[in-house]
Enzyme design. Sequence first.
Site, PDB file in Angstrom:
ATOM      1  N   ASN A   1       0.658  -0.801  -0.256  1.00 15.65           N
ATOM      2  CA  ASN A   1       0.393   0.016  -0.114  1.00 15.65           C
ATOM      3  C   ASN A   1       0.908   1.375   0.013  1.00 15.65           C
ATOM      4  OD1 ASN A   1      -2.456  -1.209   0.122  1.00 15.65           O
ATOM      5  ND2 ASN A   1      -2.920  -0.713   1.809  1.00 15.65           N
TER       6      ASN A   1
ATOM      7  N   GLN B   1       1.652 -10.715  -2.708  1.00 10.66           N
ATOM      8  CA  GLN B   1       0.597 -10.512  -1.540  1.00 10.66           C
ATOM      9  C   GLN B   1      -0.133  -9.151  -0.861  1.00 10.66           C
ATOM     10  OE1 GLN B   1       1.297 -13.538   1.935  1.00 10.66           O
ATOM     11  NE2 GLN B   1       0.881 -11.581   2.932  1.00 10.66           N
ATOM     12  N   HIS B   2      -1.492  -9.049  -1.122  1.00  2.10           N
ATOM     13  CA  HIS B   2      -1.859  -8.050  -0.357  1.00  2.10           C
ATOM     14  C   HIS B   2      -1.043  -7.360   0.457  1.00  2.10           C
ATOM     15  CE1 HIS B   2      -3.185  -3.705  -0.933  1.00  2.10           C
ATOM     16  NE2 HIS B   2      -3.892  -4.186  -0.309  1.00  2.10           N
TER      17      HIS B   2
ATOM     18  N   PHE C   1      -2.403 -10.939   5.159  1.00  2.00           N
ATOM     19  CA  PHE C   1      -3.375 -11.338   3.950  1.00  2.00           C
ATOM     20  C   PHE C   1      -2.554 -12.370   3.952  1.00  2.00           C
ATOM     21  CE2 PHE C   1      -5.051  -6.791   4.219  1.00  2.00           C
ATOM     22  CZ  PHE C   1      -5.868  -7.084   5.639  1.00  2.00           C
TER      23      PHE C   1
ATOM     24  N   ASP D   1      -6.828  -4.364  -5.796  1.00  2.00           N
ATOM     25  CA  ASP D   1      -6.527  -3.028  -5.075  1.00  2.00           C
ATOM     26  C   ASP D   1      -4.939  -2.961  -5.548  1.00  2.00           C
ATOM     27  OD1 ASP D   1      -8.308  -4.101  -3.001  1.00  2.00           O
ATOM     28  OD2 ASP D   1      -8.088  -2.596  -2.161  1.00  2.00           O
TER      29      ASP D   1
ATOM     30  N   ASN E   1     -13.059  -3.145  -8.902  1.00  2.00           N
ATOM     31  CA  ASN E   1     -13.526  -3.317 -10.308  1.00  2.00           C
ATOM     32  C   ASN E   1     -12.831  -2.049 -11.004  1.00  2.00           C
ATOM     33  OD1 ASN E   1     -15.295  -6.069 -11.664  1.00  2.00           O
ATOM     34  ND2 ASN E   1     -15.323  -5.961  -9.644  1.00  2.00           N
TER      35      ASN E   1
ATOM     36  N   TRP F   1     -10.346  -0.461  -9.406  1.00  2.00           N
ATOM     37  CA  TRP F   1      -8.914  -0.831  -9.758  1.00  2.00           C
ATOM     38  C   TRP F   1      -8.299  -2.065 -10.998  1.00  2.00           C
ATOM     39  CZ3 TRP F   1      -7.669   2.774  -7.057  1.00  2.00           C
ATOM     40  CH2 TRP F   1      -7.944   3.132  -5.060  1.00  2.00           C
TER      41      TRP F   1
END
Length: 341
Positions: A73, A117-118, A126, A133, A198, A200
Amino acid sequence: MKLTAVPSDLKPIAGRVVDYIFGMDLTWDWPGGVAFYGVSSIFEATGEQAYLERMAGWCDEYIEAGLPIWNVNTCAMGHMLLTLYEHTQDQKYLDLILSKIDYIQNKAPRFGERVLQHTVSAKNDFPEQCWADTLFMAAYFMLRTGVMLGEKPLIEDALHQFYWHIHYLQDEDSGLWYHGYNNIRKDHMSGIYWARANAWAAYTMSRAARVVPEGYLYPPMMHIWSSLRDQLAAIKKLQKDNGLWGTVLDAPEAYGEVSATAGIAAAMLMQGNPLHAKYVQKALDGVLDNIAANGRVLNVSGGTAVMKDVEDYLAVDRKWAQGWGQGLALALLAAAIQIGE
């Protein structure tokens, strides 16, 4: 694509949205990353130097104050850095860009076929989860950097992320995208077609189709073009009468969500299908109706994890201004200005 809005009408509105951003207490994280991406987009669309100077001032002050540890992020802030470096050639911006790229390529958690991986912190937030995202926060940033530096392996890794996010998140039957995928459980968790997920996907795929030189020479690009085509064909049928898309796309009771609408409409603009003009115009009108006189973008859902069910998505608050709402609104206004010039 023809729209009724003209750049001379949209530019002052965009200016107020920018002013509101610089009055927000944004940090070096994804809300700021999307917000300042929007400012960068408006700068590119208008050439207004004041936007570049304000971003540089904010960025330099934050660098001096101290930057956070990288995660997926926080890499979203790289979009502003790319614009600053391209237009100032200041080495400190490139150094930060390369630091983020080093994190994404060599340190960020991946799973399976080296799928990102986010992550939202320095922890394993997670495990083996793939979120839409990530395409905006990391893959699209990686793609833009690869194009700027002429680094083919970087472009290929970015397109690799698009390929596998499509594989894990797009429902081939409906064309819509799920919010997330859990590789450990091999499921889409609640299986929700969340509108901003959707957005993103659609927005970054539409940008990928534009920014990569000779994109047709990269096999994953054909996958992206087909994915985007089928996604937009499905999404356009779900638009509400007020021009917005519901925060859960296929839930009739879902409230219209402005950030997702802006991202989807911007993707349609860049896709360039003239038959999308009526959907884009409705969406643009709907977004403009939700920009207050002081530049605050209204009806933007708060930060949203992969929730348990539809009811939880619909319960996410939309009272407050959000960096991603400001930024995606600017991305739409920038695309509309460039189409109209």
